[in-house]
Motif scaffolding. Structure first.
Motif, PDB file in Angstrom:
ATOM      1  N   ALA A 111       0.813  -1.220   0.000  1.00  0.00           N
ATOM      2  CA  ALA A 111       0.000   0.000   0.000  1.00  0.00           C
ATOM      3  C   ALA A 111       0.846   1.269   0.000  1.00  0.00           C
ATOM      4  O   ALA A 111       0.507   2.238  -0.687  1.00  0.00           O
ATOM      5  CB  ALA A 111      -0.933   0.000   1.207  1.00  0.00           C
ATOM      6  N   TYR A 112       1.938   1.286   0.765  1.00  0.00           N
ATOM      7  CA  TYR A 112       2.685   2.529   0.954  1.00  0.00           C
ATOM      8  C   TYR A 112       4.144   2.465   0.535  1.00  0.00           C
ATOM      9  O   TYR A 112       4.853   3.467   0.623  1.00  0.00           O
ATOM     10  CB  TYR A 112       2.625   2.948   2.430  1.00  0.00           C
ATOM     11  N   GLY A 113       4.629   1.342   0.085  1.00  0.00           N
ATOM     12  CA  GLY A 113       6.045   1.166  -0.218  1.00  0.00           C
ATOM     13  C   GLY A 113       6.586   2.115  -1.271  1.00  0.00           C
ATOM     14  O   GLY A 113       7.637   2.729  -1.084  1.00  0.00           O
ATOM     15  N   GLU A 114       5.888   2.270  -2.370  1.00  0.00           N
ATOM     16  CA  GLU A 114       6.360   3.144  -3.452  1.00  0.00           C
ATOM     17  C   GLU A 114       6.379   4.606  -3.006  1.00  0.00           C
ATOM     18  O   GLU A 114       7.327   5.338  -3.295  1.00  0.00           O
ATOM     19  CB  GLU A 114       5.483   2.966  -4.690  1.00  0.00           C
ATOM     20  N   ASP A 115       5.343   5.042  -2.303  1.00  0.00           N
ATOM     21  CA  ASP A 115       5.317   6.415  -1.801  1.00  0.00           C
ATOM     22  C   ASP A 115       6.443   6.649  -0.799  1.00  0.00           C
ATOM     23  O   ASP A 115       7.081   7.697  -0.805  1.00  0.00           O
ATOM     24  CB  ASP A 115       3.975   6.726  -1.141  1.00  0.00           C
ATOM     25  N   MET A 116       6.681   5.667   0.057  1.00  0.00           N
ATOM     26  CA  MET A 116       7.754   5.783   1.042  1.00  0.00           C
ATOM     27  C   MET A 116       9.107   5.866   0.338  1.00  0.00           C
ATOM     28  O   MET A 116       9.961   6.672   0.716  1.00  0.00           O
ATOM     29  CB  MET A 116       7.737   4.586   1.991  1.00  0.00           C
ATOM     30  N   ARG A 117       9.313   5.073  -0.694  1.00  0.00           N
ATOM     31  CA  ARG A 117      10.581   5.101  -1.423  1.00  0.00           C
ATOM     32  C   ARG A 117      10.796   6.453  -2.087  1.00  0.00           C
ATOM     33  O   ARG A 117      11.878   7.033  -2.006  1.00  0.00           O
ATOM     34  CB  ARG A 117      10.622   3.986  -2.467  1.00  0.00           C
ATOM     35  N   ARG A 118       9.762   6.977  -2.734  1.00  0.00           N
ATOM     36  CA  ARG A 118       9.896   8.277  -3.408  1.00  0.00           C
ATOM     37  C   ARG A 118      10.143   9.408  -2.420  1.00  0.00           C
ATOM     38  O   ARG A 118      10.978  10.289  -2.662  1.00  0.00           O
ATOM     39  CB  ARG A 118       8.644   8.558  -4.233  1.00  0.00           C
ATOM     40  N   THR A 119       9.425   9.405  -1.315  1.00  0.00           N
ATOM     41  CA  THR A 119       9.628  10.430  -0.293  1.00  0.00           C
ATOM     42  C   THR A 119      11.029  10.315   0.294  1.00  0.00           C
ATOM     43  O   THR A 119      11.696  11.329   0.532  1.00  0.00           O
ATOM     44  CB  THR A 119       8.570  10.282   0.816  1.00  0.00           C
ATOM     45  N   SER A 120      11.493   9.103   0.506  1.00  0.00           N
ATOM     46  CA  SER A 120      12.840   8.883   1.041  1.00  0.00           C
ATOM     47  C   SER A 120      13.904   9.367   0.074  1.00  0.00           C
ATOM     48  O   SER A 120      14.912   9.944   0.492  1.00  0.00           O
ATOM     49  CB  SER A 120      13.056   7.405   1.351  1.00  0.00           C
ATOM     50  N   GLU A 121      13.701   9.147  -1.220  1.00  0.00           N
ATOM     51  CA  GLU A 121      14.664   9.632  -2.215  1.00  0.00           C
ATOM     52  C   GLU A 121      14.745  11.154  -2.211  1.00  0.00           C
ATOM     53  O   GLU A 121      15.842  11.713  -2.292  1.00  0.00           O
ATOM     54  CB  GLU A 121      14.288   9.125  -3.600  1.00  0.00           C
ATOM     55  N   ALA A 122      13.608  11.805  -2.112  1.00  0.00           N
ATOM     56  CA  ALA A 122      13.615  13.274  -2.059  1.00  0.00           C
ATOM     57  C   ALA A 122      14.296  13.762  -0.782  1.00  0.00           C
ATOM     58  O   ALA A 122      15.090  14.715  -0.811  1.00  0.00           O
ATOM     59  CB  ALA A 122      12.190  13.807  -2.141  1.00  0.00           C
ATOM     60  N   GLY A 123      14.021  13.107   0.325  1.00  0.00           N
ATOM     61  CA  GLY A 123      14.624  13.501   1.596  1.00  0.00           C
ATOM     62  C   GLY A 123      16.120  13.301   1.627  1.00  0.00           C
ATOM     63  O   GLY A 123      16.858  14.160   2.131  1.00  0.00           O
ATOM     64  N   THR A 124      16.605  12.181   1.102  1.00  0.00           N
ATOM     65  CA  THR A 124      18.048  11.952   1.111  1.00  0.00           C
ATOM     66  C   THR A 124      18.764  12.884   0.129  1.00  0.00           C
ATOM     67  O   THR A 124      19.867  13.334   0.417  1.00  0.00           O
ATOM     68  CB  THR A 124      18.402  10.483   0.807  1.00  0.00           C
ATOM     69  N   ALA A 125      18.145  13.180  -0.996  1.00  0.00           N
ATOM     70  CA  ALA A 125      18.751  14.122  -1.948  1.00  0.00           C
ATOM     71  C   ALA A 125      18.878  15.509  -1.310  1.00  0.00           C
ATOM     72  O   ALA A 125      19.925  16.157  -1.397  1.00  0.00           O
ATOM     73  CB  ALA A 125      17.920  14.189  -3.227  1.00  0.00           C
ATOM     74  N   TYR A 126      17.812  15.944  -0.660  1.00  0.00           N
ATOM     75  CA  TYR A 126      17.831  17.250   0.022  1.00  0.00           C
ATOM     76  C   TYR A 126      18.902  17.264   1.116  1.00  0.00           C
ATOM     77  O   TYR A 126      19.713  18.195   1.191  1.00  0.00           O
ATOM     78  CB  TYR A 126      16.451  17.538   0.611  1.00  0.00           C
ATOM     79  N   ALA A 127      18.922  16.233   1.958  1.00  0.00           N
ATOM     80  CA  ALA A 127      19.861  16.196   3.070  1.00  0.00           C
ATOM     81  C   ALA A 127      21.305  16.149   2.576  1.00  0.00           C
ATOM     82  O   ALA A 127      22.179  16.808   3.151  1.00  0.00           O
ATOM     83  CB  ALA A 127      19.564  14.991   3.963  1.00  0.00           C
ATOM     84  N   ALA A 128      21.576  15.391   1.522  1.00  0.00           N
ATOM     85  CA  ALA A 128      22.941  15.301   0.998  1.00  0.00           C
ATOM     86  C   ALA A 128      23.411  16.654   0.477  1.00  0.00           C
ATOM     87  O   ALA A 128      24.539  17.071   0.755  1.00  0.00           O
ATOM     88  CB  ALA A 128      23.007  14.253  -0.115  1.00  0.00           C
ATOM     89  N   ARG A 129      22.569  17.346  -0.262  1.00  0.00           N
ATOM     90  CA  ARG A 129      22.957  18.640  -0.826  1.00  0.00           C
ATOM     91  C   ARG A 129      23.154  19.698   0.244  1.00  0.00           C
ATOM     92  O   ARG A 129      24.144  20.436   0.241  1.00  0.00           O
ATOM     93  CB  ARG A 129      21.894  19.102  -1.827  1.00  0.00           C
ATOM     94  N   VAL A 130      22.251  19.753   1.206  1.00  0.00           N
ATOM     95  CA  VAL A 130      22.358  20.744   2.283  1.00  0.00           C
ATOM     96  C   VAL A 130      23.567  20.444   3.175  1.00  0.00           C
ATOM     97  O   VAL A 130      24.329  21.350   3.526  1.00  0.00           O
ATOM     98  CB  VAL A 130      21.049  20.800   3.101  1.00  0.00           C
ATOM     99  N   ALA A 131      23.764  19.184   3.527  1.00  0.00           N
ATOM    100  CA  ALA A 131      24.899  18.826   4.387  1.00  0.00           C
ATOM    101  C   ALA A 131      26.231  19.040   3.680  1.00  0.00           C
ATOM    102  O   ALA A 131      27.204  19.463   4.298  1.00  0.00           O
ATOM    103  CB  ALA A 131      24.768  17.376   4.848  1.00  0.00           C
TER     104      ALA A 131
END
Length: 112
Positions: A29-49
């Motif tokens: 039910a939620y795996g694909e949404d969780m993966r996409r949200t996680s990809e956006a979050g890790t991309a943001y965190a990597a660039r900011v850090a």
């Protein structure tokens, strides 16, 4: 003598089956949404850090304090040789940003 019970009549076996079924249903039910949200979050965190570390010159531990609420699962690591920072959520998503002179920190090319 006590009667020996089979595996299928033990309560813990059925509890394990129910828990596994609920986890599988949640992933469907939620795996694909969780993966996409996680990809956006890790991309943001990597660039900011990366910018915090290699542009502002702060330590990676200090840069970790800049993560937004809800990003507690994101882990940061650095490669000082490549001047890059990797943000990851274990087993879900990972992204790396590298410092480039004149450009600042940029994400590595996505192969998706």
């Amino acid at each position: 003598m006590a009667k020996k019970r089979s595996l299928f009549t033990r309560w813990w076996f059925w509890l394990l089956v129910v828990v596994a079924a609920l986890l599988a249903a949640g992933w469907v039910a939620y795996g694909e949404d969780m993966r996409r949200t996680s990809e956006a979050g890790t991309a943001y965190a990597a660039r900011v850090a990366c910018s915090c570390r290699y542009v502002a010159g702060r330590s990676l531990d200090d840069c970790g304090k800049d993560k937004l609420a809800g990003m507690e699962l994101v882990m940061l690591s650095e490669n000082t040789t490549n001047r890059s920072v990797t943000a990851s959520i274990p087993f879900v998503a990972s992204d790396t940003a590298s410092y480039r002179e004149g450009y600042g920190c940029v994400l590595q090319q996505w192969d998706r």
